[in-house]
Motif scaffolding. Structure first.
Motif, PDB file in Angstrom:
ATOM      1  N   ARG A  33     -54.636 -22.653  56.907  1.00 27.16           N
ATOM      2  CA  ARG A  33     -55.868 -22.906  57.822  1.00 27.16           C
ATOM      3  C   ARG A  33     -56.315 -24.440  57.686  1.00 27.16           C
ATOM      4  N   ALA A  36     -53.866 -27.174  58.701  1.00 30.42           N
ATOM      5  CA  ALA A  36     -53.799 -26.879  60.364  1.00 30.42           C
ATOM      6  C   ALA A  36     -54.969 -27.592  61.190  1.00 30.42           C
ATOM      7  N   ARG A  41     -48.637 -29.786  61.182  1.00 27.84           N
ATOM      8  CA  ARG A  41     -47.815 -28.572  61.784  1.00 27.84           C
ATOM      9  C   ARG A  41     -47.607 -27.768  60.574  1.00 27.84           C
ATOM     10  N   VAL A  42     -47.889 -26.560  60.755  1.00 30.52           N
ATOM     11  CA  VAL A  42     -47.738 -25.675  59.573  1.00 30.52           C
ATOM     12  C   VAL A  42     -46.661 -24.466  59.861  1.00 30.52           C
ATOM     13  N   ALA A  66     -53.788 -25.759  67.394  1.00 28.37           N
ATOM     14  CA  ALA A  66     -53.005 -26.088  66.164  1.00 28.37           C
ATOM     15  C   ALA A  66     -51.528 -25.692  66.363  1.00 28.37           C
ATOM     16  N   ASP A  67     -50.336 -26.455  65.696  1.00 31.68           N
ATOM     17  CA  ASP A  67     -48.910 -26.127  65.933  1.00 31.68           C
ATOM     18  C   ASP A  67     -48.416 -25.323  64.636  1.00 31.68           C
ATOM     19  N   LEU A  68     -48.503 -24.036  64.966  1.00 30.67           N
ATOM     20  CA  LEU A  68     -48.076 -22.917  63.805  1.00 30.67           C
ATOM     21  C   LEU A  68     -46.809 -22.513  64.259  1.00 30.67           C
TER      22      LEU A  68
END
Length: 305
Positions: A33, A36, A41-42, A66-68
């Motif tokens: 969290r 992000a 990028r996670v 967010a890039d998840l």
């Protein structure tokens, strides 16, 4: 002030790709969290994809845009580790950060799918294999890091039981856990030595959360859970606080390879993260190298360093 490092001290993470194991709950979720929220990028590497998707949705609400990515990964199966590594390599040409966070603690006698002691297999061997299979994605990236989560438990009934690493003869929850957490530190130190020898800018760092409120306590014996409940107001802290040593190890520009971060107060049970010391046993280079050789033999994974 050194003792007050918080999530607000995390530098901008835009452009960085971070892989976090066990990211659906507890320390891993909080680390994912916060990364992000700071622009990383996670990749949430989790055993249960549905729970991973739920965690990603929670993170997305906290960090809109967010890039998840959710990646299925069972650290108790070398086949799963290899499959996940191949999928990660396809999706991401490079990685900036691996956080080896997932783990189990004080379980009953159990085996992984490959026949390893569950705690040694998941906490150490699974992460050893994952890191070895992905390390070449980090090596070209300046400032990339491997952060592995240990525990104060590496000092309690802890040894590497080379004659019986899978506890076939007799089993102790504490000895099994201690071995796995000692192995996490020894892995970090030996990996850093190898990286240094190759003049790599990638570094290996370790961290521990102190006593954080996570699901790990579900495996503790009843008397131990009761003790934690009684002492909780004094020694416990939130998962978000427990994740700060990990995040400092992962992002603080002042961190150096081979360092170990943990909480600053009450015998490292709680507090803001600081540089801490590990046991003398964890620093034994001969045992580190012997453990590395055993880990390569058991997993079939060799490293590019």
């Amino acid at each position: 002030m050194d003792n007050a490092w918080t999530e607000h001290d995390i530098p901008r993470q835009h452009g960085r790709t971070a892989l976090v194991t066990g990211a659906n709950t507890g320390l891993g979720f909080e680390a994912a969290r916060m990364l992000a929220e700071h622009g990383a990028r996670v990749v949430l590497a989790v055993r249960d994809v549905e729970k991973g998707k739920q965690a990603a949705a929670r993170i997305a609400r906290a960090a809109p845009g967010a890039d998840l990515t959710v990646q299925q990964l069972d650290l108790g199966s070398l086949e799963s580790v290899r499959e996940a590594s191949a999928e990660i390599r396809t999706a991401h040409p490079t990685l900036d950060l691996i956080i080896n966070n997932a783990g189990v603690a004080y379980t009953d006698r159990q085996k992984t799918k490959d026949g390893f002691d569950l705690q040694f297999g998941v906490n150490h061997l699974g992460h050893f294999a994952l890191t070895g299979l992905l390390l070449d994605l980090l090596l070209p990236v300046p400032g990339s890091r491997v952060v592995t989560i240990s525990s104060y438990g590496h000092k309690i009934q802890a040894d590497i039981h080379f004659a019986d690493p899978q506890f076939e003869r007799s089993y102790s929850r504490a000895a099994s856990y201690g071995q796995s957490k000692l192995a996490n530190l020894m892995f970090t130190y030996e990996l850093q030595r190898r990286l240094t020898e190759q003049h790599s800018t990638t570094i290996a760092v370790a961290a521990h959360p102190g006593n954080a409120s996570t699901e790990l306590v579900r495996y503790l014996p009843a008397f131990a859970r009761m003790s934690i409940t009684v002492l909780k107001p004094l020694i416990n802290q939130s998962a978000a606080m427990g994740a700060l040593p990990t995040l400092r190890a992962a992002t603080d520009p002042a961190v150096r390879g081979g360092q170990y971060y943990g909480p600053s107060r009450l015998a490292e049970t709680r507090g803001y993260p600081k540089l801490v010391s590990s046991s003398a046993k964890s620093r034994d280079k001969a045992v580190q190298q012997r453990l590395w050789a055993l880990s390569e033999q058991l997993t079939g994974v060799t490293f590019p360093v």
